[in-house]
Design an enzyme around this catalytic site. Structure first.
Site, PDB file in Angstrom:
ATOM      1  N   ASP A  33       0.822  -1.167  -0.119  1.00  0.00           N
ATOM      2  CA  ASP A  33       0.109   0.034  -0.106  1.00  0.00           C
ATOM      3  C   ASP A  33       1.056   1.257  -0.075  1.00  0.00           C
ATOM      4  OD1 ASP A  33      -2.662   1.457   0.126  1.00  0.00           O
ATOM      5  OD2 ASP A  33      -1.931   1.801   2.236  1.00  0.00           O
ATOM      6  N   SER A  34       0.182   2.333  -0.526  1.00  0.00           N
ATOM      7  CA  SER A  34       1.126   3.722  -0.241  1.00  0.00           C
ATOM      8  C   SER A  34       1.354   3.993   1.038  1.00  0.00           C
ATOM      9  CB  SER A  34       0.113   4.893  -0.909  1.00  0.00           C
ATOM     10  OG  SER A  34      -0.882   4.877  -0.066  1.00  0.00           O
ATOM     11  N   TYR A  65      -0.586   8.466  -2.439  1.00  0.00           N
ATOM     12  CA  TYR A  65      -0.775   8.595  -3.963  1.00  0.00           C
ATOM     13  C   TYR A  65      -1.993   9.177  -4.594  1.00  0.00           C
ATOM     14  CZ  TYR A  65       2.970   4.552  -3.836  1.00  0.00           C
ATOM     15  OH  TYR A  65       3.848   3.900  -3.932  1.00  0.00           O
ATOM     16  N   CYS A  96      -4.235  -1.398  -2.218  1.00  0.00           N
ATOM     17  CA  CYS A  96      -4.344  -0.107  -2.504  1.00  0.00           C
ATOM     18  C   CYS A  96      -5.231   0.269  -3.479  1.00  0.00           C
ATOM     19  CB  CYS A  96      -3.017   0.521  -2.818  1.00  0.00           C
ATOM     20  SG  CYS A  96      -2.892   2.299  -2.994  1.00  0.00           S
ATOM     21  N   ASN A  97      -6.412   0.796  -3.443  1.00  0.00           N
ATOM     22  CA  ASN A  97      -7.437   0.782  -4.436  1.00  0.00           C
ATOM     23  C   ASN A  97      -6.589   2.003  -5.631  1.00  0.00           C
ATOM     24  OD1 ASN A  97     -10.519   0.067  -3.878  1.00  0.00           O
ATOM     25  ND2 ASN A  97      -9.310   0.549  -1.960  1.00  0.00           N
ATOM     26  N   THR A  98      -5.884   2.686  -5.413  1.00  0.00           N
ATOM     27  CA  THR A  98      -5.216   3.730  -6.073  1.00  0.00           C
ATOM     28  C   THR A  98      -4.408   3.005  -7.166  1.00  0.00           C
ATOM     29  OG1 THR A  98      -5.688   5.517  -4.606  1.00  0.00           O
ATOM     30  CG2 THR A  98      -4.279   6.077  -6.480  1.00  0.00           C
ATOM     31  N   GLU A 182      -2.872   9.172   7.621  1.00  0.00           N
ATOM     32  CA  GLU A 182      -1.570   9.022   7.681  1.00  0.00           C
ATOM     33  C   GLU A 182      -0.850  10.250   8.601  1.00  0.00           C
ATOM     34  OE1 GLU A 182       1.022   7.336   5.623  1.00  0.00           O
ATOM     35  OE2 GLU A 182      -0.667   6.193   5.313  1.00  0.00           O
ATOM     36  N   CYS A 216     -11.168   2.705  -0.573  1.00  0.00           N
ATOM     37  CA  CYS A 216      -9.616   3.066  -0.236  1.00  0.00           C
ATOM     38  C   CYS A 216      -9.412   2.411   1.072  1.00  0.00           C
ATOM     39  CB  CYS A 216      -9.337   4.755  -0.261  1.00  0.00           C
ATOM     40  SG  CYS A 216      -8.119   5.151   0.694  1.00  0.00           S
ATOM     41  N   HIS A 218      -7.459   2.819   3.138  1.00  0.00           N
ATOM     42  CA  HIS A 218      -7.184   3.783   4.664  1.00  0.00           C
ATOM     43  C   HIS A 218      -8.528   4.005   5.256  1.00  0.00           C
ATOM     44  CE1 HIS A 218      -3.046   4.794   2.975  1.00  0.00           C
ATOM     45  NE2 HIS A 218      -2.985   5.526   3.996  1.00  0.00           N
TER      46      HIS A 218
HETATM   47  N1  DGL Z   1      -4.886   3.063   0.423  1.00  0.00           N
HETATM   48  C1  DGL Z   1      -4.769   3.641  -0.811  1.00  0.00           C
HETATM   49  C2  DGL Z   1      -5.980   3.513  -1.430  1.00  0.00           C
HETATM   50  O1  DGL Z   1      -6.735   2.503  -1.193  1.00  0.00           O
HETATM   51  C3  DGL Z   1      -4.619   5.200  -0.302  1.00  0.00           C
HETATM   52  C4  DGL Z   1      -4.203   5.851  -1.496  1.00  0.00           C
HETATM   53  C5  DGL Z   1      -3.299   7.094  -1.191  1.00  0.00           C
HETATM   54  O2  DGL Z   1      -2.256   7.113  -0.849  1.00  0.00           O
HETATM   55  O3  DGL Z   1      -3.987   8.229  -1.422  1.00  0.00           O
HETATM   56  O4  DGL Z   1      -6.461   3.952  -2.603  1.00  0.00           O
END
Ligand code: DGL
Length: 298
Positions: A33-34, A65, A96-98, A182, A216, A218
């Site tokens: 993940d990011s 991200y 991580c979805n992004t 974060e 997401c 997070h």
């Molecule tokens: N956990 C990431 C997701 O699911 C967060 C992305 C981010 O870092 O903005 O998209």
């Protein structure tokens, strides 16, 4: 002779493999993940599949991200996947979805076949979430809350249209939610303001929504606030257990991959940020001690 335990190097730049495996082809499941969000997925995967070993990588130094370009997210994600492969992971989950929205297809279709071992696999979180959500909505109106990157990619809209063409989808970006997590602000008053603001905006766009995907990883870390402001009777879809169930199903259908997974119930953490910072917040999120190791991609 090494019988399968991981060999750790110090992770300094120029160190060819910061973690490498020796002699046996089996390795841990890589989870990427990011930042901290993927821990919400890792937790559920470990609960569902406790017998395997895991290696988590959070690119905290470069998170979030969600506001980055397609190309940037792709390059960062590819670096992370290559690192986890170099550490011996035969299978990597993009928790991580992004990254799943912006990098998964390219990595699966263009990069993997050209790598030295094309039998390794990378899986994402969007497809399993979409498959499951179609069964949950009665009104056939779904809301998707995600990062600006995930929303702009339209990945959820497109996947939902493929699998459940009768569902009406409204997406909404929540640019402040990941920074709140974060930066340890998920329980503070700033979180109340931004969570309410985005949920209200989603329901102003479509008041018939009965199911909302937290797109997401997070966002479950904001779940208390999300539940507080979600209209009554609306179902909130959290991905962790869906991804865990889908991984268990994948492994039952792919014994050739399952055989390559290291058993040992261990979990190790890598971060591009300071390891103490990751360990501190990671322990809080997982409610267990976390000891992270620093890595550098450069
Ligand atoms: N956990 C990431 C997701 O699911 C967060 C992305 C981010 O870092 O903005 O998209």
């Amino acid at each position: 002779m090494n019988n399968g335990e991981l060999i750790y190097c110090d992770g300094t730049p120029g160190d060819e493999l910061s973690v490498r495996r020796s002699f046996t082809p089996s390795g841990p499941i890589g989870v990427f993940d990011s930042g901290y969000g993927g821990l919400t997925v890792l937790k559920e995967i470990r609960r569902r599949l406790p017998q395997y070993s895991y290696l988590y990588l959070g690119d905290n130094a470069r998170a979030p991200y969600g506001t980055r370009s397609f190309e940037c997210v792709y390059q960062f994600t590819r670096q992370a996947v290559e690192h986890l492969f170099a550490c011996g992971c035969p299978l990597v989950i993009l928790a991580c979805n992004t990254a799943s929205a912006k990098a998964l297809r390219n990595i699966q279709q263009n990069d993997l076949p050209d790598m030295d071992d094309p039998t390794r696999r990378v899986l994402g979180v969007i497809r399993p979430t979409v498959e499951k959500t179609g069964e949950l909505t009665a009104s056939r109106h779904i809301g998707v809350l995600g990062t600006p990157g995930t929303v702009a990619s339209r990945s959820y809209e497109l996947e939902l249209a493929k699998l459940h063409p009768d569902i009406y989808v409204t997406q909404h970006a929540c640019p402040m939610w990941v920074p709140l997590v974060e930066n340890r602000e998920s329980a503070g008053p700033g979180a109340d303001y931004f969570v309410k603001k985005e949920i209200d905006a989603l329901f102003e766009a479509d008041s018939d929504i009965d199911t909302v995907i937290l797109a997401c990883t997070h966002y479950p870390l904001l779940l208390d606030k999300i539940r507080k402001y979600m209209p009554e009777g609306v179902r909130t879809v959290v991905q962790g257990n869906i991804v865990a169930e889908s991984l268990a199903d994948y492994l039952s259908r792919h014994p050739e991959m399952e055989r390559r997974l290291l058993r040992g119930a261990s979990v190790d953490y890598l971060t591009t940020e300071h390891p103490d910072k990751f360990s501190d917040l990671g322990s809080l999120f997982l409610s267990e001690p976390v000891s992270a190791r620093h890595i550098d991609f450069n």
